[in-house]
Design a protein around this motif. Structure first.
Motif, PDB file in Angstrom:
ATOM      1  N   ILE A  22      -3.556   5.271  -8.414  1.00  0.00           N
ATOM      2  CA  ILE A  22      -2.337   4.575  -8.212  1.00  0.00           C
ATOM      3  C   ILE A  22      -1.796   4.436  -6.751  1.00  0.00           C
ATOM      4  O   ILE A  22      -0.856   3.237  -6.723  1.00  0.00           O
ATOM      5  CB  ILE A  22      -1.327   6.094  -8.474  1.00  0.00           C
ATOM      6  CG1 ILE A  22      -1.519   6.238 -10.335  1.00  0.00           C
ATOM      7  CG2 ILE A  22       0.045   5.785  -8.403  1.00  0.00           C
ATOM      8  CD1 ILE A  22      -0.853   7.370 -10.709  1.00  0.00           C
ATOM      9  N   ILE A  23      -2.267   5.018  -5.859  1.00  0.00           N
ATOM     10  CA  ILE A  23      -1.825   4.855  -4.386  1.00  0.00           C
ATOM     11  C   ILE A  23      -2.393   3.286  -4.084  1.00  0.00           C
ATOM     12  O   ILE A  23      -1.563   2.307  -3.555  1.00  0.00           O
ATOM     13  CB  ILE A  23      -2.407   5.575  -3.533  1.00  0.00           C
ATOM     14  CG1 ILE A  23      -1.538   6.916  -3.633  1.00  0.00           C
ATOM     15  CG2 ILE A  23      -2.219   5.217  -1.916  1.00  0.00           C
ATOM     16  CD1 ILE A  23      -2.033   7.964  -2.859  1.00  0.00           C
ATOM     17  N   TYR A  24      -3.572   3.049  -4.442  1.00  0.00           N
ATOM     18  CA  TYR A  24      -4.255   1.504  -4.366  1.00  0.00           C
ATOM     19  C   TYR A  24      -3.511   0.602  -5.256  1.00  0.00           C
ATOM     20  O   TYR A  24      -3.470  -0.470  -4.628  1.00  0.00           O
ATOM     21  CB  TYR A  24      -5.869   1.644  -4.607  1.00  0.00           C
ATOM     22  CG  TYR A  24      -6.789   2.285  -3.607  1.00  0.00           C
ATOM     23  CD1 TYR A  24      -6.233   2.489  -2.204  1.00  0.00           C
ATOM     24  CD2 TYR A  24      -8.003   2.439  -3.856  1.00  0.00           C
ATOM     25  CE1 TYR A  24      -6.906   2.944  -1.346  1.00  0.00           C
ATOM     26  CE2 TYR A  24      -8.902   2.937  -2.935  1.00  0.00           C
ATOM     27  CZ  TYR A  24      -8.462   2.970  -1.626  1.00  0.00           C
ATOM     28  OH  TYR A  24      -9.236   3.633  -0.694  1.00  0.00           O
ATOM     29  N   GLY A  25      -3.182   1.094  -6.483  1.00  0.00           N
ATOM     30  CA  GLY A  25      -2.316   0.012  -7.179  1.00  0.00           C
ATOM     31  C   GLY A  25      -1.152  -0.562  -6.668  1.00  0.00           C
ATOM     32  O   GLY A  25      -0.782  -1.448  -6.571  1.00  0.00           O
ATOM     33  N   THR A  48      -2.283  -8.558 -10.665  1.00  0.00           N
ATOM     34  CA  THR A  48      -3.002  -7.972 -11.629  1.00  0.00           C
ATOM     35  C   THR A  48      -3.759  -6.714 -11.373  1.00  0.00           C
ATOM     36  O   THR A  48      -3.759  -5.832 -12.088  1.00  0.00           O
ATOM     37  CB  THR A  48      -3.767  -9.064 -12.294  1.00  0.00           C
ATOM     38  OG1 THR A  48      -3.059 -10.274 -12.448  1.00  0.00           O
ATOM     39  CG2 THR A  48      -4.410  -8.711 -13.443  1.00  0.00           C
ATOM     40  N   LEU A  49      -4.424  -6.615 -10.356  1.00  0.00           N
ATOM     41  CA  LEU A  49      -5.462  -5.703 -10.132  1.00  0.00           C
ATOM     42  C   LEU A  49      -4.607  -4.361  -9.725  1.00  0.00           C
ATOM     43  O   LEU A  49      -4.790  -3.384  -9.927  1.00  0.00           O
ATOM     44  CB  LEU A  49      -6.129  -5.900  -8.459  1.00  0.00           C
ATOM     45  CG  LEU A  49      -6.916  -4.806  -7.960  1.00  0.00           C
ATOM     46  CD1 LEU A  49      -8.054  -4.678  -8.648  1.00  0.00           C
ATOM     47  CD2 LEU A  49      -7.283  -5.008  -6.651  1.00  0.00           C
ATOM     48  N   GLY A  50      -3.143  -4.568  -8.914  1.00  0.00           N
ATOM     49  CA  GLY A  50      -2.222  -3.400  -8.672  1.00  0.00           C
ATOM     50  C   GLY A  50      -1.953  -2.915 -10.118  1.00  0.00           C
ATOM     51  O   GLY A  50      -2.075  -1.619 -10.169  1.00  0.00           O
ATOM     52  N   TRP A  51      -1.448  -3.527 -11.287  1.00  0.00           N
ATOM     53  CA  TRP A  51      -1.388  -2.966 -12.428  1.00  0.00           C
ATOM     54  C   TRP A  51      -2.148  -2.399 -13.153  1.00  0.00           C
ATOM     55  O   TRP A  51      -1.917  -1.253 -14.021  1.00  0.00           O
ATOM     56  CB  TRP A  51      -0.384  -4.169 -13.245  1.00  0.00           C
ATOM     57  CG  TRP A  51       0.931  -4.364 -12.787  1.00  0.00           C
ATOM     58  CD1 TRP A  51       1.526  -5.394 -12.250  1.00  0.00           C
ATOM     59  CD2 TRP A  51       2.015  -3.575 -12.528  1.00  0.00           C
ATOM     60  NE1 TRP A  51       2.734  -5.359 -11.989  1.00  0.00           N
ATOM     61  CE2 TRP A  51       3.172  -4.150 -12.353  1.00  0.00           C
ATOM     62  CE3 TRP A  51       2.285  -2.084 -13.398  1.00  0.00           C
ATOM     63  CZ2 TRP A  51       4.300  -3.395 -12.132  1.00  0.00           C
ATOM     64  CZ3 TRP A  51       3.258  -1.691 -12.984  1.00  0.00           C
ATOM     65  CH2 TRP A  51       4.521  -2.116 -12.589  1.00  0.00           C
ATOM     66  N   VAL A  52      -3.340  -3.001 -13.106  1.00  0.00           N
ATOM     67  CA  VAL A  52      -4.648  -2.324 -13.776  1.00  0.00           C
ATOM     68  C   VAL A  52      -4.861  -0.998 -13.122  1.00  0.00           C
ATOM     69  O   VAL A  52      -5.131  -0.177 -13.965  1.00  0.00           O
ATOM     70  CB  VAL A  52      -5.767  -3.109 -13.645  1.00  0.00           C
ATOM     71  CG1 VAL A  52      -6.999  -2.508 -14.033  1.00  0.00           C
ATOM     72  CG2 VAL A  52      -5.642  -4.421 -14.764  1.00  0.00           C
ATOM     73  N   LEU A  56      -4.793   2.435 -14.970  1.00  0.00           N
ATOM     74  CA  LEU A  56      -5.914   3.353 -15.062  1.00  0.00           C
ATOM     75  C   LEU A  56      -5.598   4.585 -14.313  1.00  0.00           C
ATOM     76  O   LEU A  56      -6.242   5.758 -14.868  1.00  0.00           O
ATOM     77  CB  LEU A  56      -7.089   2.449 -14.361  1.00  0.00           C
ATOM     78  CG  LEU A  56      -8.457   3.384 -14.219  1.00  0.00           C
ATOM     79  CD1 LEU A  56      -9.071   3.617 -15.539  1.00  0.00           C
ATOM     80  CD2 LEU A  56      -9.317   2.601 -13.010  1.00  0.00           C
ATOM     81  N   GLY A  57      -4.936   4.604 -13.394  1.00  0.00           N
ATOM     82  CA  GLY A  57      -4.429   6.066 -12.737  1.00  0.00           C
ATOM     83  C   GLY A  57      -3.810   7.033 -13.249  1.00  0.00           C
ATOM     84  O   GLY A  57      -3.966   8.188 -13.546  1.00  0.00           O
ATOM     85  N   VAL A  58      -2.678   6.478 -14.168  1.00  0.00           N
ATOM     86  CA  VAL A  58      -1.836   7.347 -15.171  1.00  0.00           C
ATOM     87  C   VAL A  58      -2.872   7.732 -16.249  1.00  0.00           C
ATOM     88  O   VAL A  58      -2.593   8.839 -16.660  1.00  0.00           O
ATOM     89  CB  VAL A  58      -0.763   6.288 -15.687  1.00  0.00           C
ATOM     90  CG1 VAL A  58      -0.118   7.144 -16.760  1.00  0.00           C
ATOM     91  CG2 VAL A  58       0.235   6.208 -14.334  1.00  0.00           C
TER      92      VAL A  58
END
Length: 127
Positions: A22-25, A48-52, A56-58
């Protein structure tokens, strides 16, 4: 319960990895300078990478919480995340840090095995 310690360990790792993703996103959505130099992406842009990574984090956070509470959803997510992590570690062995990738692979296999063996003790099941 047999394997309870490994399951708590796997749930803790899922919670940590979910938080980091989530932090990286958020960093990727913000166009921060944490992704620089020779970094290569599978996805085209950082949004796109941020939302993915956030999704994934959630997903990993809910799996970790569910695994701590003992639900089947957490076991499925833990096995899926551990298996994907092991495959990803094997795919990155040829990179700059091959021993780190092998260590991550062994840790992922240990976690998946721990989730699989979690259950009743052999002695109590025979009675």
């Amino acid at each position: 319960m047999r394997g309870a310690g490994r399951v708590v360990f796997a749930a803790t790792l899922l919670l940590i990895v979910g938080t980091i993703n989530i932090i990286y996103g958020i960093g990727a959505l913000d166009d921060a300078n944490i992704f620089v130099n020779d970094t290569r992406f599978i996805l085209d842009n950082l949004n796109t990478l941020g939302w993915v990574l956030i999704i994934l984090g959630v997903f990993q956070l809910t799996g970790g919480i569910s695994l701590i509470s003992g639900n089947t959803y957490g076991r499925v997510i833990g096995i899926t995340a551990g298996s994907l992590g092991a495959i990803g570690a094997l795919l990155s062995i040829g990179g700059s840090y091959p021993w780190w990738s092998l260590g991550v692979f062994v840790l992922c296999i240990y976690i998946v095995h721990g989730i699989f063996v979690f259950g009743e003790d052999d002695r109590s099941a025979a009675r």
